[in-house]
Design a protein around this motif. Sequence first.
Motif, PDB file in Angstrom:
ATOM      1  N   GLY A 172      -5.539  10.170  12.486  1.00 53.21           N
ATOM      2  CA  GLY A 172      -5.757   9.105  13.465  1.00 53.21           C
ATOM      3  C   GLY A 172      -5.263   7.773  12.959  1.00 53.21           C
ATOM      4  N   SER A 173      -5.569   6.725  13.716  1.00 53.06           N
ATOM      5  CA  SER A 173      -5.146   5.367  13.381  1.00 53.06           C
ATOM      6  C   SER A 173      -6.291   4.623  12.705  1.00 53.06           C
ATOM      7  N   TYR A 174      -5.965   3.875  11.647  1.00 53.14           N
ATOM      8  CA  TYR A 174      -6.991   3.184  10.870  1.00 53.14           C
ATOM      9  C   TYR A 174      -6.528   1.778  10.513  1.00 53.14           C
ATOM     10  N   ARG A 175      -7.528   0.946  10.186  1.00 54.16           N
ATOM     11  CA  ARG A 175      -7.263  -0.397   9.661  1.00 54.16           C
ATOM     12  C   ARG A 175      -8.146  -0.607   8.441  1.00 54.16           C
ATOM     13  N   ALA A 176      -7.527  -1.078   7.349  1.00 54.83           N
ATOM     14  CA  ALA A 176      -8.264  -1.456   6.145  1.00 54.83           C
ATOM     15  C   ALA A 176      -8.330  -2.975   6.099  1.00 54.83           C
ATOM     16  N   VAL A 177      -9.549  -3.519   6.037  1.00 62.55           N
ATOM     17  CA  VAL A 177      -9.765  -4.961   6.040  1.00 62.55           C
ATOM     18  C   VAL A 177     -10.230  -5.394   4.648  1.00 62.55           C
TER      19      VAL A 177
ATOM     20  N   ASP B  30       4.284   3.674   8.527  1.00 66.62           N
ATOM     21  CA  ASP B  30       2.850   3.401   8.374  1.00 66.62           C
ATOM     22  C   ASP B  30       2.030   4.676   8.238  1.00 66.62           C
ATOM     23  N   ARG B  31       2.674   5.771   7.818  1.00 65.68           N
ATOM     24  CA  ARG B  31       1.979   7.053   7.757  1.00 65.68           C
ATOM     25  C   ARG B  31       1.450   7.354   6.352  1.00 65.68           C
TER      26      ARG B  31
ATOM     27  N   ASP C 246      -2.637  -1.733   8.637  1.00 66.32           N
ATOM     28  CA  ASP C 246      -2.821  -0.643   9.592  1.00 66.32           C
ATOM     29  C   ASP C 246      -2.041   0.569   9.107  1.00 66.32           C
ATOM     30  N   PHE C 247      -2.618   1.742   9.252  1.00 68.57           N
ATOM     31  CA  PHE C 247      -1.929   2.963   8.824  1.00 68.57           C
ATOM     32  C   PHE C 247      -2.370   4.138   9.686  1.00 68.57           C
ATOM     33  N   GLN C 248      -1.528   5.166   9.679  1.00 70.42           N
ATOM     34  CA  GLN C 248      -1.797   6.394  10.427  1.00 70.42           C
ATOM     35  C   GLN C 248      -1.979   7.539   9.437  1.00 70.42           C
ATOM     36  N   ILE C 249      -3.076   8.260   9.574  1.00 68.94           N
ATOM     37  CA  ILE C 249      -3.266   9.462   8.764  1.00 68.94           C
ATOM     38  C   ILE C 249      -2.736  10.648   9.570  1.00 68.94           C
ATOM     39  N   GLU C 250      -1.775  11.361   8.991  1.00 68.24           N
ATOM     40  CA  GLU C 250      -1.148  12.484   9.680  1.00 68.24           C
ATOM     41  C   GLU C 250      -1.131  13.704   8.785  1.00 68.24           C
ATOM     42  N   ASP C 251      -1.046  14.879   9.427  1.00 64.48           N
ATOM     43  CA  ASP C 251      -0.962  16.130   8.678  1.00 64.48           C
ATOM     44  C   ASP C 251       0.280  16.125   7.809  1.00 64.48           C
ATOM     45  N   GLN C 252       0.160  16.673   6.613  1.00 65.13           N
ATOM     46  CA  GLN C 252       1.322  16.794   5.743  1.00 65.13           C
ATOM     47  C   GLN C 252       2.208  17.921   6.253  1.00 65.13           C
TER      48      GLN C 252
ATOM     49  N   TRP D  77       0.825  -1.206   0.000  1.00 65.66           N
ATOM     50  CA  TRP D  77       0.000   0.000   0.000  1.00 65.66           C
ATOM     51  C   TRP D  77       0.860   1.256   0.000  1.00 65.66           C
ATOM     52  N   GLY D  78       0.236   2.347  -0.405  1.00 63.08           N
ATOM     53  CA  GLY D  78       0.911   3.645  -0.445  1.00 63.08           C
ATOM     54  C   GLY D  78      -0.064   4.720  -0.875  1.00 63.08           C
TER      55      GLY D  78
END
Length: 667
Positions: free
Chosen positions: A637-642, A564-565, A660-666, A542-543
């Motif tokens: 925040g923290s997320y999981r894609a299933v 994981d960001r 699992d990945f973290q969405i963060e401000d650019q 993923w990316g």
Amino acid sequence: MVATTLILLQLLTLPVQDVALAEPIPPADARTLATHLSEPCPIGTNHFSDIQYETVPLDDFRTNIEQKVCTDPDTKIAFVHNVIESNATDHFTFAQQIYFEVLRETPAHKRFGIIEIEAINTLPLVPEEQKSEWKTKIESKDKSLAHDIAYFWSIRDPVRSTQINERLSEHWQRIAHARKNYTKNTDGLYGTDDRGTIFVRYGKPTIERSGLLSPSNTEIRSKLYDLSFFKGGIDPRELYNLNMSIKQQYMPKYYEVWVYRNIEKKQPLIFIFGESANKGTFGLRKSLEDFIPNGSFNMGISSSWRYDTGPRGLTAGPFLQMALYDRLSTIDIFFGKQLASYEDNWMKYMRGHLNFNSFKMISRSPQAEMALQRLQDRAPESNSTMEERLNLISQHYKSYRFLDEENNPYRKLVLFSNPHNNLISYDAVISQHQKPVYKLTASVDAVNREGRSILIDKQETFLRGDLPGTIATLLSIPKQSATASDSSKAIMISSEVSRIPQLKGEESEADRYILASAVSRIQESSPLNSSSDKIEVSDIIWGYRGKEKTNQIEEFHFIIPPDDRLPQGENLAVYFETYHLNAGTDSLYQYQVEYSIHRKKRRKLRDTGIRLTLNLSSASDRGSENIEIQTADLETGSYRAVFRFLNPEIPGTTEERYIDFQIEDQP
């Protein structure tokens, strides 16, 4: 003993006219005899025994080996040992070449002595979980041990592309240094005292303190002062007797304390060396109590009060304990903690919170010995300081499992290298009118049972102008190296940076010189299922499709982050492959993919409402997809894609993957 036996065997096999029978050869002449009998190929000897044997000059010795004049494994090992003894670094590359040749060829002949010597000399560095196996092989004379030694050193080579194994060179240099500097006795494994063995294992200590270990008079006086007020005080003559007992029962001994602060992050590694108070021998000590005579804990102020359970029954031992730990308390907090523990027990005794027998028992308990042993047990068996001398690149990798066209398991690796900080200082010496060009070489190699390194994959990236940050490189590990079933094999992944020559005459130097490097061992993982009885899915790569090109892998058409960001505002891009599909009525291979995005909060998954079912098809029994999931509007925040994969032709067959990945401000 091994060498002497071999010399005697040579004498027995010489023609009669070659042996002088006039008088026995005295032991003092054994060295000259060994040289005379063995030229031009000196006999192989135990380099680390007490007896040393002269040889022909190293240059001549090497020439004889190169020209096949000397082919015997004993002779080759003799050359290696003499290179180590003389610390002849200019011969290290050739010495290592024949060293590994002997280890790989030795099982073909019957000379187990060579293997045994090298195994014993390597054993202190072997991880604890492998030591028993090595010892068993030594006892049973198992020739496969030769390959174990070669494998041990091969996986520790920090620069994979060079002909020399820098970690083995470090080991040899440590042996040479130890044999030159740590010889209060020669009882140790390397013909040194115990300091030599520790130096070979860990190198130079961070802190080294030595001298005569005399007790702290201030500490003793303060405790005697406490006694003068104990329950109304005791007779000054008895205090005098106790003070004299302390002085008479302790003779200052030579000591050394080595402290390593670069091995364990949370705590230092400490070794104490010195002369035993009871045996008088120099060596590794279990605690400072080894410097205190056993009698110091047995005799009271006077023999008439020997069985007294009051202050008259005190012995010199507890006072010497506190005085010695006080003397060394400034070296490391370990000694300060032991002092504090002893003083705490002392104050409890003075205040009546601890009876005499309990105080005496605590003083004689091995608490300091056990504390020091715990520090040493937690440390690795050995430590390399190559990081201080090599320009190590920061690197890590992500591993993904796949199946090839023949359903054989293999892995794709994305290696993330960050050489920028390593080369800033190097850029400073380059002319500002000429931007340097670098080459980043990412490679994967497998080390087989014999310790041979086999290149699996290699990719080169040319970096022009300003260096980028993290660089992503895609590498592959085929079936024969991808499985985890062979525990005696290791897969190594490495990054190396060199500068492309810009001036004439630089080519040869640039080819030899690695500016920065890094190497990691790839963790084993279970391969995917090769049988076709159910649907199988690769790991999900993923990316996101950002603007920067540094970590973009062309095969997947998106950027793979090194962690994981996922930058906020970007959609999640994923790539996967499916296997063992079944054909439908229209001859197409159908399958379904259901995905959903969940918010991870307080260890629970909360539905975000992002979910979709895709009906996909393929022209063969395997499929591959690049899909994009709308995550741009999600908050940080923290997320999981299933992901759930279904084969509609065979109801009930599903496979699940998640990321699992973290969405963060650019930034």
